[in-house]
Design a protein around this motif. Structure first.
Motif, PDB file in Angstrom:
ATOM      1  N   ARG A   1       0.844  -1.196   0.000  1.00 60.04           N
ATOM      2  CA  ARG A   1       0.000   0.000   0.000  1.00 60.04           C
ATOM      3  C   ARG A   1       0.879   1.246   0.000  1.00 60.04           C
ATOM      4  O   ARG A   1       1.790   1.373   0.814  1.00 60.04           O
ATOM      5  CB  ARG A   1      -0.914   0.023   1.233  1.00 60.04           C
ATOM      6  CG  ARG A   1      -1.894  -1.134   1.301  1.00 60.04           C
ATOM      7  CD  ARG A   1      -2.823  -0.961   2.496  1.00 60.04           C
ATOM      8  NE  ARG A   1      -3.767  -2.065   2.610  1.00 60.04           N
ATOM      9  CZ  ARG A   1      -4.942  -2.123   1.971  1.00 60.04           C
ATOM     10  NH1 ARG A   1      -5.305  -1.115   1.179  1.00 60.04           N
ATOM     11  NH2 ARG A   1      -5.745  -3.157   2.139  1.00 60.04           N
ATOM     12  N   ASN A   2       0.568   2.168  -0.892  1.00 56.35           N
ATOM     13  CA  ASN A   2       1.334   3.414  -0.910  1.00 56.35           C
ATOM     14  C   ASN A   2       0.817   4.367   0.168  1.00 56.35           C
ATOM     15  O   ASN A   2      -0.178   4.091   0.851  1.00 56.35           O
ATOM     16  CB  ASN A   2       1.285   4.066  -2.299  1.00 56.35           C
ATOM     17  CG  ASN A   2      -0.128   4.405  -2.741  1.00 56.35           C
ATOM     18  OD1 ASN A   2      -0.974   4.785  -1.928  1.00 56.35           O
ATOM     19  ND2 ASN A   2      -0.386   4.263  -4.040  1.00 56.35           N
ATOM     20  N   SER A   3       1.481   5.484   0.342  1.00 55.43           N
ATOM     21  CA  SER A   3       1.164   6.398   1.435  1.00 55.43           C
ATOM     22  C   SER A   3      -0.235   6.992   1.303  1.00 55.43           C
ATOM     23  O   SER A   3      -0.921   7.221   2.310  1.00 55.43           O
ATOM     24  CB  SER A   3       2.193   7.523   1.499  1.00 55.43           C
ATOM     25  OG  SER A   3       2.245   8.232   0.268  1.00 55.43           O
TER      26      SER A   3
ATOM     27  N   ARG B   1      10.531  -0.885   2.979  1.00 54.35           N
ATOM     28  CA  ARG B   1       9.565  -0.187   2.129  1.00 54.35           C
ATOM     29  C   ARG B   1       8.385   0.324   2.963  1.00 54.35           C
ATOM     30  O   ARG B   1       7.918   1.457   2.776  1.00 54.35           O
ATOM     31  CB  ARG B   1       9.078  -1.147   1.042  1.00 54.35           C
ATOM     32  CG  ARG B   1       8.247  -0.481  -0.046  1.00 54.35           C
ATOM     33  CD  ARG B   1       7.672  -1.524  -0.973  1.00 54.35           C
ATOM     34  NE  ARG B   1       7.090  -0.927  -2.157  1.00 54.35           N
ATOM     35  CZ  ARG B   1       6.106  -1.477  -2.852  1.00 54.35           C
ATOM     36  NH1 ARG B   1       5.603  -2.653  -2.481  1.00 54.35           N
ATOM     37  NH2 ARG B   1       5.617  -0.876  -3.919  1.00 54.35           N
TER      38      ARG B   1
ATOM     39  N   THR C   1       7.089   4.243   3.816  1.00 53.19           N
ATOM     40  CA  THR C   1       5.720   4.727   3.628  1.00 53.19           C
ATOM     41  C   THR C   1       5.184   5.380   4.894  1.00 53.19           C
ATOM     42  O   THR C   1       4.546   6.449   4.848  1.00 53.19           O
ATOM     43  CB  THR C   1       4.799   3.558   3.216  1.00 53.19           C
ATOM     44  OG1 THR C   1       5.303   2.965   2.020  1.00 53.19           O
ATOM     45  CG2 THR C   1       3.380   4.051   2.979  1.00 53.19           C
TER      46      THR C   1
ATOM     47  N   ASP D   1      12.880   6.984  -6.088  1.00 48.23           N
ATOM     48  CA  ASP D   1      11.599   6.658  -5.467  1.00 48.23           C
ATOM     49  C   ASP D   1      11.730   5.291  -4.793  1.00 48.23           C
ATOM     50  O   ASP D   1      11.681   4.254  -5.446  1.00 48.23           O
ATOM     51  CB  ASP D   1      10.497   6.629  -6.525  1.00 48.23           C
ATOM     52  CG  ASP D   1       9.105   6.470  -5.919  1.00 48.23           C
ATOM     53  OD1 ASP D   1       9.006   5.906  -4.810  1.00 48.23           O
ATOM     54  OD2 ASP D   1       8.137   6.898  -6.567  1.00 48.23           O
TER      55      ASP D   1
ATOM     56  N   PHE E   1       9.768   3.613  -2.747  1.00 47.89           N
ATOM     57  CA  PHE E   1       8.582   2.744  -2.788  1.00 47.89           C
ATOM     58  C   PHE E   1       8.472   2.035  -4.135  1.00 47.89           C
ATOM     59  O   PHE E   1       8.264   0.823  -4.200  1.00 47.89           O
ATOM     60  CB  PHE E   1       7.328   3.581  -2.520  1.00 47.89           C
ATOM     61  CG  PHE E   1       6.061   2.772  -2.492  1.00 47.89           C
ATOM     62  CD1 PHE E   1       5.655   2.134  -1.329  1.00 47.89           C
ATOM     63  CD2 PHE E   1       5.275   2.645  -3.635  1.00 47.89           C
ATOM     64  CE1 PHE E   1       4.486   1.370  -1.306  1.00 47.89           C
ATOM     65  CE2 PHE E   1       4.109   1.885  -3.618  1.00 47.89           C
ATOM     66  CZ  PHE E   1       3.720   1.249  -2.456  1.00 47.89           C
ATOM     67  N   THR E   2       8.636   2.790  -5.221  1.00 45.24           N
ATOM     68  CA  THR E   2       8.490   2.206  -6.556  1.00 45.24           C
ATOM     69  C   THR E   2       9.600   1.217  -6.869  1.00 45.24           C
ATOM     70  O   THR E   2       9.351   0.111  -7.354  1.00 45.24           O
ATOM     71  CB  THR E   2       8.470   3.331  -7.613  1.00 45.24           C
ATOM     72  OG1 THR E   2       7.404   4.226  -7.332  1.00 45.24           O
ATOM     73  CG2 THR E   2       8.302   2.755  -9.008  1.00 45.24           C
TER      74      THR E   2
END
Length: 850
Positions: free
Chosen positions: A20-22, A83, A87, A406, A408-409
């Motif tokens: 899940r992203n922020s 990761r 986030t 980035d 997260f990516t």
């Protein structure tokens, strides 16, 4: 329902929530007042976890997982946890509870730093003896970059703030050693992929795709970029240079060697994005090396040499020479710019070569090969030479960029690789404030001049006797070779001066470079380097013009040098390129006043430009610049170069990779009182740098007189730098004037510097008196007798500018007031020395005895 956070529950939560992203997590937390989140929404009995409690446990939990000896997927899980932490850190600005836990809790912050350090150390170890798959090596590279950038997430996006936090950590040296080792491992595994041949691809399972290699390049570049950002700061690079483990194992040099030797298989030649990434990595590691070699707290090269790794440093020097050869070849050709920014490879290689050619440890490595490269450059046709080194508008230049990493990516893409290959993430390139074209061109030219100055300068006690005249001999030898065998054979033959005209062509190019160099002072070039270039040209001219008297005719002074470079030129015959005897007999070393013309006769070059006659206008280049200077007089060109490029030079100063050229490379580690003490000691023990016991004793004494602790190594470096500076600035007044019987017989009529009616002229050895008290002050050499000097009209006021070499009261030299003092030139002998590197003062002519 909310569950107790046992390890098995925490593992499940991490594996689920890390996807899940922020933005997604923000929406969920905003909808749940209890600050809990469901991590198995698809199951029959959904389970919730309290995010605040999970954050408090996560750093120690991940550290424990890393320390577990078994577990094939523990590095995948570790990357998932990092990761997720990233986030959550990204959410701190929106959720005060997370901010209080992640940013304000000192204990938790310490645990997160420990997690990063432990992970980096594990990745920096020698894990490559096992047979890792391409996917696992990509995972490692991603984990290295993600760990490093996690520090930005919970400490500060500003590298300066990050440096301050790391330097006070008790494991900072462990982190430094591990970080360089981890990035080195990333580069090593990348190199294996780049060297894979097409024939091998069909025989291997899981062979790397272009996308996987591109992603690996970006991870390695991002990690290196992080280290580069830290090394931009003086305190951090000083700490790296002082790290004994780094020097013992050669960690930095091994990383540099791996990056500089990166090569790709033929099938990847068309992959411009990969090639550009590798090129930017080379540019950044060159910059890191340059920063470390210029560290002020300790001589990094001396420590490397004492650790037995000088051979590794010489290998780096060889790689730098290869880059110079390639870069100058392409610069000569004027190749079009790449669609991707390639980094400042040539400029940074030249910057590093400037440092290394001025260091006694590696200077000899550069002398022969670099002399050959420079000789080939001077063999270029006049038009090509002008466009390459004497122009402010080049056909192409280098550009640099910073990866907008980035976490997260990139971490998500690496984790997804273990299930299936997906499209390579397109990392953004954030362009820096690149140098303006003119500033880039001036930087490139100035470094060529600085390298010539370094190689031509002979410093007693620091250089070997074999180094005497070696540069100019090798340069002359290079002029006799085919330049296409020295530079890359990418230029048509017409780009070089024909052999029959080569001597004249080389001299013509050198004259143009000298004229153009005057416009680079003081913004891009120091007067000292310009003086050494002029001395080199004097010596080279005498070797080239060693022809029978009947074949020579007088020529005008095409350089505007006030007469001291007027020469005789062959009417029909080419200049002599085979004058081995003259080369052997010519003492071209720059020690004190031993050059044929005398370095001091050149020191007022810039001040005297306004008094030049119009003879310089006969130069066929119409000035030193092929475009913006065309049609201008030499004086106008110099004025334009000094004032017109001011904004560009300001941009150059603000650009992180380029420090102001007017600043000295090494600041003084001592205050004026300390320097007065050591100067007095040197009067009694001039060879102190050879006595380790004496150095240690004086280091202890000096440390008590200032705010900083001075080590024996620092003091030895200061003494060596002082000796080199004195030799380069022509401050050994006791040496006898230079004479050359061979040169005198060939050119019986010499042109001396102007002499005033009172008999004073440049280079005159004088005694300074204070007639009011009837006491001798000291001894020195006259530097200037006419023109303006910081607002003083020397002739009208009957003054001379004198470089003071010896004071009668050496114990008081730093505090003695000088006449005609000001903020610009200093008000004491000590301040004058800090301004000019030598005690340079204005003195009444009637108070000089000679």
């Amino acid at each position: 329902m909310t569950v107790l956070l046992q390890p098995k529950h925490l593992i499940s939560a991490v594996r689920s929530l890390q996807w899940r992203n922020s933005l997604e997590m923000h929406k969920i937390l905003k909808e749940n007042e209890d600050f809990c989140i469901c991590y198995n929404p698809g199951e029959e009995s959904p389970k919730k976890v309290n995010v605040e409690k999970m954050v408090g446990m996560l750093p120690l939990h991940l550290t424990a997982v890393l320390m577990t000896p078994k577990g094939d997927d523990k590095f995948q899980y570790l990357l998932s946890g990092i990761r997720l932490l990233h986030t959550l850190c990204d959410l701190t600005s929106r959720h005060p509870k997370l901010e209080q836990v992640l940013l304000d809790d000192v204990k938790l912050s310490g645990q997160m730093i420990d997690l990063v350090i432990v992970t980096i150390v594990a990745l920096g170890g020698n894990r490559k003896e096992q047979c890792y798959t391409d996917r696992e090596s990509l995972l490692d590279a991603t984990l290295v970059a993600s760990c490093l950038y996690l520090l930005h997430s919970f400490i500060s996006p500003n590298s300066q703030d990050l440096v301050q936090v790391l330097l006070v950590h008790h494991k900072v040296d462990v982190f430094i050693d591990g970080a360089f080792g981890a990035v080195h491992n990333s580069v090593r595994s990348l190199n294996k992929k780049l060297l894979t041949r097409r024939d091998d691809l069909t025989k291997r399972v899981g062979a790397p795709s272009d996308g996987a290699i591109s992603a690996h390049c970006q991870q390695a570049e991002a990690a290196l970029q992080f280290l580069h950002s830290l090394c931009q700061h003086k305190l951090f690079r000083d700490r790296v240079a002082e790290n004994k483990e780094i020097c013992r194992t050669g960690g930095v040099l091994m990383l540099a060697q791996s990056i500089l030797s990166l090569a790709i298989a033929p099938e990847f030649v068309g992959a411009t994005g990969i090639i550009a990434s590798i090129s930017r990595m080379k540019a950044k590691v060159l910059s890191i090396l340059q920063h470390l070699f210029e560290a002020e707290s300790v001589s990094f090269l001396d420590v490397v040499a004492s650790a037995g790794n000088l051979d590794l440093a010489k290998t780096i020097a060889s790689e730098v020479l290869k880059l110079l050869r390639v870069g100058l070849s392409k610069a000569s050709m004027g190749t079009p710019s790449s669609p991707y920014p390639m980094g400042f490879v040539l400029l940074n290689a030249m910057r590093l070569a400037d440092v290394l050619t001025d260091d006694s440890n590696l200077r000899s490595v550069f002398t022969e090969d670099l002399s050959m490269i420079l000789s080939a450059v001077f063999c270029l046709s006049h038009g090509d030479f002008l466009s390459m080194l004497c122009s402010s508008e080049l056909s192409s230049r280098e550009d640099d960029a910073t990866l907008d990493y980035d976490l997260f990516t990139s971490a998500g893409w690496a984790l997804s690789v273990f299930s299936s290959f997906v499209a390579t993430p397109q990392f953004k390139l954030s362009f820096q404030n690149n140098l303006a074209m003119a500033s880039y061109a001036h930087q490139r030219t100035s470094f060529v001049i600085k390298m010539i100055a370094n190689l031509h300068c002979f410093v007693p006690d620091l250089c070997k006797d074999d180094d005497r005249n070696l540069f100019i001999k090798t340069f002359m030898s290079g002029l006799q070779k085919d330049p296409t065998t020295i530079l890359l054979n990418i230029l048509p033959g017409r780009s070089y001066t024909p052999v029959a005209e080569r001597g004249n062509g080389v001299w013509r190019n050198l004259c143009s470079l000298l004229l153009h160099a005057q416009s680079l002072v003081p913004n891009s070039l120091t007067t000292e380097d310009l003086v050494l270039l002029r001395v080199f040209s004097d010596q080279l001219k005498k070797l080239l013009l060693a022809e029978p008297e009947e074949n020579q005719v007088p020529v005008k002074d095409i350089q505007g040098t006030g007469g001291n470079l007027s020469a005789k030129e062959p009417r029909k015959k080419p200049l002599n390129l085979n004058n081995a005897e003259a080369s052997d007999n010519s003492d071209v070393r720059i020690e004190g006043a031993t050059t044929k013309q005398g370095v001091n006769e050149e020191m007022e070059t810039v001040q005297r430009l306004n008094e030049r006659d119009a003879d310089a206008n006969i130069l066929e280049t119409s000035g030193s610049d092929t475009s913006s200077n065309r049609g201008k007089s030499p004086v106008d060109q110099v004025k334009g170069g000094v004032s017109g490029d001011g904004k560009e030079d300001e941009r150059a100063e603000n650009y992180p990779g380029f420090e102001n050229q007017r600043k000295k490379r090494k600041r003084s580690i001592m205050n004026e009182d300390q320097m007065g003490m050591i100067e007095k000691a040197l009067a009694a023990e001039p060879d102190m740098q050879r006595n380790s016991g004496s150095i240690q004793s004086w280091a202890d004494k000096l440390s008590k007189e200032g705010s900083e602790v001075i080590t024996a190594s620092q003091l030895k470096n200061w003494l060596n730098n002082r000796k080199a500076k004195l030799a380069r600035a022509n401050t050994t007044w006791q040496q006898k004037p230079f004479t050359d019987q061979a040169a005198s017989s060939r050119n019986p009529k010499t042109v001396e510097s102007p002499m005033r009616p009172d008999g004073l002229r440049q280079g005159k050895q004088v005694t300074l008196w204070d007639k009011d008290i009837g006491d001798e002050i000291g001894k020195g050499i006259v530097l200037s007798t006419d023109g303006e000097w910081y607002g003083l009209n020397l002739e009208a006021r009957k003054l001379c500018v004198v470089d003071v070499m010896e004071l009668k009261r050496a114990d008081l030299w730093s505090t003695m007031t000088i006449p005609y003092g000001s903020d610009d030139v200093g008000r004491t002998f000590g301040e004058a020395k800090s301004r000019f590197g030598v005690m340079r003062v204005a003195w009444d002519a009637n108070k000089l005895e000679y």
